[in-house]
Write a protein that holds these residues in place. Structure first.
Motif, PDB file in Angstrom:
ATOM      1  N   PRO A   1       0.572  24.446   5.784  1.00 44.58           N
ATOM      2  CA  PRO A   1       0.496  23.109   6.405  1.00 44.58           C
ATOM      3  C   PRO A   1      -0.234  22.062   5.565  1.00 44.58           C
ATOM      4  O   PRO A   1       0.038  20.865   5.708  1.00 44.58           O
ATOM      5  CB  PRO A   1      -0.253  23.378   7.720  1.00 44.58           C
ATOM      6  CG  PRO A   1       0.054  24.802   8.047  1.00 44.58           C
ATOM      7  CD  PRO A   1       0.089  25.487   6.712  1.00 44.58           C
ATOM      8  N   TYR A   2      -1.135  22.472   4.695  1.00 44.79           N
ATOM      9  CA  TYR A   2      -1.861  21.509   3.870  1.00 44.79           C
ATOM     10  C   TYR A   2      -0.929  20.778   2.906  1.00 44.79           C
ATOM     11  O   TYR A   2      -1.217  19.656   2.480  1.00 44.79           O
ATOM     12  CB  TYR A   2      -2.979  22.205   3.090  1.00 44.79           C
ATOM     13  CG  TYR A   2      -4.118  22.674   3.954  1.00 44.79           C
ATOM     14  CD1 TYR A   2      -5.239  21.880   4.157  1.00 44.79           C
ATOM     15  CD2 TYR A   2      -4.086  23.913   4.594  1.00 44.79           C
ATOM     16  CE1 TYR A   2      -6.295  22.298   4.950  1.00 44.79           C
ATOM     17  CE2 TYR A   2      -5.126  24.346   5.394  1.00 44.79           C
ATOM     18  CZ  TYR A   2      -6.227  23.537   5.577  1.00 44.79           C
ATOM     19  OH  TYR A   2      -7.265  23.965   6.382  1.00 44.79           O
TER      20      TYR A   2
ATOM     21  N   VAL B   1      -1.536  16.647  -1.938  1.00 45.55           N
ATOM     22  CA  VAL B   1      -2.167  17.952  -2.158  1.00 45.55           C
ATOM     23  C   VAL B   1      -1.352  18.738  -3.183  1.00 45.55           C
ATOM     24  O   VAL B   1      -0.159  18.962  -3.020  1.00 45.55           O
ATOM     25  CB  VAL B   1      -2.268  18.742  -0.844  1.00 45.55           C
ATOM     26  CG1 VAL B   1      -2.692  20.185  -1.126  1.00 45.55           C
ATOM     27  CG2 VAL B   1      -3.270  18.083   0.090  1.00 45.55           C
ATOM     28  N   MET B   2      -2.014  19.164  -4.253  1.00 45.05           N
ATOM     29  CA  MET B   2      -1.359  19.901  -5.327  1.00 45.05           C
ATOM     30  C   MET B   2      -1.753  21.371  -5.366  1.00 45.05           C
ATOM     31  O   MET B   2      -1.082  22.175  -5.992  1.00 45.05           O
ATOM     32  CB  MET B   2      -1.696  19.243  -6.671  1.00 45.05           C
ATOM     33  CG  MET B   2      -1.081  17.871  -6.833  1.00 45.05           C
ATOM     34  SD  MET B   2       0.722  17.955  -6.920  1.00 45.05           S
ATOM     35  CE  MET B   2       1.166  16.448  -6.072  1.00 45.05           C
ATOM     36  N   ALA B   3      -2.871  21.720  -4.716  1.00 44.66           N
ATOM     37  CA  ALA B   3      -3.294  23.117  -4.682  1.00 44.66           C
ATOM     38  C   ALA B   3      -4.167  23.353  -3.459  1.00 44.66           C
ATOM     39  O   ALA B   3      -4.897  22.456  -3.024  1.00 44.66           O
ATOM     40  CB  ALA B   3      -4.057  23.495  -5.952  1.00 44.66           C
TER      41      ALA B   3
ATOM     42  N   ALA C   1     -14.596  20.587  -0.868  1.00 46.72           N
ATOM     43  CA  ALA C   1     -13.224  20.108  -0.723  1.00 46.72           C
ATOM     44  C   ALA C   1     -13.193  18.756  -0.026  1.00 46.72           C
ATOM     45  O   ALA C   1     -12.385  17.882  -0.358  1.00 46.72           O
ATOM     46  CB  ALA C   1     -12.389  21.126   0.058  1.00 46.72           C
ATOM     47  N   SER C   2     -14.079  18.558   0.945  1.00 44.44           N
ATOM     48  CA  SER C   2     -14.133  17.285   1.669  1.00 44.44           C
ATOM     49  C   SER C   2     -14.534  16.138   0.763  1.00 44.44           C
ATOM     50  O   SER C   2     -14.218  14.972   1.035  1.00 44.44           O
ATOM     51  CB  SER C   2     -15.122  17.383   2.843  1.00 44.44           C
ATOM     52  OG  SER C   2     -14.695  18.338   3.775  1.00 44.44           O
ATOM     53  N   MET C   3     -15.240  16.468  -0.327  1.00 42.38           N
ATOM     54  CA  MET C   3     -15.679  15.440  -1.275  1.00 42.38           C
ATOM     55  C   MET C   3     -14.775  15.373  -2.504  1.00 42.38           C
ATOM     56  O   MET C   3     -15.075  14.661  -3.455  1.00 42.38           O
ATOM     57  CB  MET C   3     -17.121  15.729  -1.703  1.00 42.38           C
ATOM     58  CG  MET C   3     -18.121  15.626  -0.564  1.00 42.38           C
ATOM     59  SD  MET C   3     -19.809  16.005  -1.085  1.00 42.38           S
ATOM     60  CE  MET C   3     -19.784  17.798  -1.066  1.00 42.38           C
ATOM     61  N   GLY C   4     -13.675  16.139  -2.489  1.00 44.40           N
ATOM     62  CA  GLY C   4     -12.790  16.154  -3.645  1.00 44.40           C
ATOM     63  C   GLY C   4     -13.451  16.748  -4.868  1.00 44.40           C
ATOM     64  O   GLY C   4     -13.192  16.326  -5.998  1.00 44.40           O
TER      65      GLY C   4
ATOM     66  N   HIS D   1      -6.668  13.870 -11.670  1.00 45.97           N
ATOM     67  CA  HIS D   1      -6.635  13.334 -10.302  1.00 45.97           C
ATOM     68  C   HIS D   1      -5.617  14.039  -9.402  1.00 45.97           C
ATOM     69  O   HIS D   1      -4.943  13.404  -8.601  1.00 45.97           O
ATOM     70  CB  HIS D   1      -6.367  11.826 -10.322  1.00 45.97           C
ATOM     71  CG  HIS D   1      -7.284  11.073 -11.235  1.00 45.97           C
ATOM     72  ND1 HIS D   1      -8.626  10.908 -10.976  1.00 45.97           N
ATOM     73  CD2 HIS D   1      -7.053  10.469 -12.431  1.00 45.97           C
ATOM     74  CE1 HIS D   1      -9.179  10.219 -11.962  1.00 45.97           C
ATOM     75  NE2 HIS D   1      -8.258   9.949 -12.861  1.00 45.97           N
ATOM     76  N   TYR D   2      -5.503  15.358  -9.562  1.00 43.29           N
ATOM     77  CA  TYR D   2      -4.661  16.173  -8.689  1.00 43.29           C
ATOM     78  C   TYR D   2      -5.532  16.690  -7.545  1.00 43.29           C
ATOM     79  O   TYR D   2      -6.587  17.271  -7.783  1.00 43.29           O
ATOM     80  CB  TYR D   2      -4.073  17.353  -9.455  1.00 43.29           C
ATOM     81  CG  TYR D   2      -2.888  17.014 -10.327  1.00 43.29           C
ATOM     82  CD1 TYR D   2      -2.883  15.879 -11.149  1.00 43.29           C
ATOM     83  CD2 TYR D   2      -1.764  17.831 -10.355  1.00 43.29           C
ATOM     84  CE1 TYR D   2      -1.800  15.574 -11.946  1.00 43.29           C
ATOM     85  CE2 TYR D   2      -0.671  17.533 -11.153  1.00 43.29           C
ATOM     86  CZ  TYR D   2      -0.694  16.399 -11.952  1.00 43.29           C
ATOM     87  OH  TYR D   2       0.376  16.100 -12.750  1.00 43.29           O
ATOM     88  N   LYS D   3      -5.082  16.505  -6.332  1.00 48.30           N
ATOM     89  CA  LYS D   3      -5.889  16.843  -5.161  1.00 48.30           C
ATOM     90  C   LYS D   3      -5.878  18.344  -4.891  1.00 48.30           C
ATOM     91  O   LYS D   3      -4.833  18.969  -4.775  1.00 48.30           O
ATOM     92  CB  LYS D   3      -5.371  16.082  -3.935  1.00 48.30           C
ATOM     93  CG  LYS D   3      -6.240  16.222  -2.698  1.00 48.30           C
ATOM     94  CD  LYS D   3      -5.720  15.339  -1.571  1.00 48.30           C
ATOM     95  CE  LYS D   3      -6.603  15.436  -0.328  1.00 48.30           C
ATOM     96  NZ  LYS D   3      -6.094  14.561   0.767  1.00 48.30           N
ATOM     97  N   ILE D   4      -7.078  18.909  -4.749  1.00 45.38           N
ATOM     98  CA  ILE D   4      -7.262  20.324  -4.412  1.00 45.38           C
ATOM     99  C   ILE D   4      -8.008  20.391  -3.086  1.00 45.38           C
ATOM    100  O   ILE D   4      -9.042  19.740  -2.921  1.00 45.38           O
ATOM    101  CB  ILE D   4      -8.080  21.069  -5.480  1.00 45.38           C
ATOM    102  CG1 ILE D   4      -7.477  20.863  -6.872  1.00 45.38           C
ATOM    103  CG2 ILE D   4      -8.160  22.558  -5.159  1.00 45.38           C
ATOM    104  CD1 ILE D   4      -8.355  21.394  -8.001  1.00 45.38           C
ATOM    105  N   VAL D   5      -7.497  21.171  -2.135  1.00 44.51           N
ATOM    106  CA  VAL D   5      -8.161  21.313  -0.842  1.00 44.51           C
ATOM    107  C   VAL D   5      -8.415  22.791  -0.561  1.00 44.51           C
ATOM    108  O   VAL D   5      -7.957  23.670  -1.293  1.00 44.51           O
ATOM    109  CB  VAL D   5      -7.320  20.686   0.301  1.00 44.51           C
ATOM    110  CG1 VAL D   5      -7.114  19.194   0.064  1.00 44.51           C
ATOM    111  CG2 VAL D   5      -5.978  21.396   0.446  1.00 44.51           C
TER     112      VAL D   5
END
Length: 271
Positions: A151-152, A158-160, A193-196, A238-242
């Motif tokens: 779902p993420y 989101v890339m990872a 993760a919340s802070m990137g 700048h690839y988003k990781i969560v």
């Protein structure tokens, strides 16, 4: 006037307390977000993207069979999930263990030893799915782990997605201490993760959009901490990781002090 040892002690205590309070405040700010993620993970998936899981193996004859079985038992459509097992020049019976799995969803690759990054990169050449992940051959996934990660990716940025890693069946005091440490790390990584600010996409079941590797290139040697180098490279671009704190993966940890020191020295040196 404080002497130098006391000054160092008080500074260390202040920094530690400041960091703990900072994380607590971060949690209070994002707890509604976490609650929303938990609720979303309980809903049926609207779609099932194709996924390939790579398992790089080097002298893992004792654990690799259980690793593969855990992947085959994932609660996910069989026609959407494939495995690529890579024997990286093992000198034990790892390849023999891999060949016991006669399954159309499994591809087995055998190569000379070159390190984990070369094993994963070889497998990436065969990947055609929407998403791709890696699972170390000494780790085991829970049946619903992939469904809680997918779902993420509804967020196109989101890339990872990284999982929550726990210690598998601690057998002595040293492993029980590591279990407590890993539990703390679950909280820490969710706050980062919340802070990137996630700085590692760990080998146990981090899932990527496949195009990440087409755009940024494959894994690099990185002093045996390839998972950390990849996350740093993603952050640089700048690839988003969560982080999915509800997707649980279990890993085998060192059971001797010598093994633990060797592992942590490698992590620190790589960092």
């Amino acid at each position: 006037m404080l002497d130098f040892p006391n000054l160092v002690l008080y500074c260390s205590l202040f920094i530690s307390l400041f960091f703990e309070v900072f994380l607590l405040i971060t949690y209070l700010e994002v707890r509604d977000e976490i609650k929303s993620e938990d609720e979303r993970s309980r809903n049926p998936l609207a779609h099932f993207p194709s996924v390939t899981i790579i398992v790089p193996c080097f002298n893992e004859e004792k654990t690799v069979a259980a690793t593969i079985k855990s992947l085959l038992h994932l609660d996910y459509p069989q026609n959407k999930l494939n495995l690529i097992l890579v024997n990286d020049g093992s000198s034990d019976s790892t390849l023999k263990e891999l060949k016991k799995f006669n399954n159309p969803r499994i591809k087995i690759l055998d190569k000379e030893n070159g390190g984990k990054h070369t094993a994963v990169n070889l497998a990436l050449e065969h990947v055609t799915s929407d998403l791709v992940g890696c699972l170390d051959a000494d780790s085991f996934v829970i049946g619903d782990a992939l469904k809680k990660i997918i779902p993420y990716f509804d967020d196109e940025k989101v890339m990872a997605v990284t999982p929550s890693i726990k210690v598998h069946e601690p057998g002595n005091i040293l492993q029980h201490i590591q279990r407590t440490e890993y539990s703390w790390s679950i909280f820490l990584r969710r706050m980062l993760a919340s802070m990137g600010a996630l700085y590692v996409t760990p080998g146990p079941f981090s899932i990527f959009r496949t195009r990440v590797f087409a755009e940024l290139g494959g894994y690099r040697h990185a002093h045996m901490t390839e998972d950390m180098e990849m996350a740093m490279r993603m952050q640089k671009n700048h690839y988003k990781i969560v982080n999915s704190h509800g997707a649980h993966v279990y890993t085998v940890t060192p059971n001797t002090l010598k093994g633990l020191v060797k592992q942590r020295a490698r992590w620190s040196y790589g960092f």
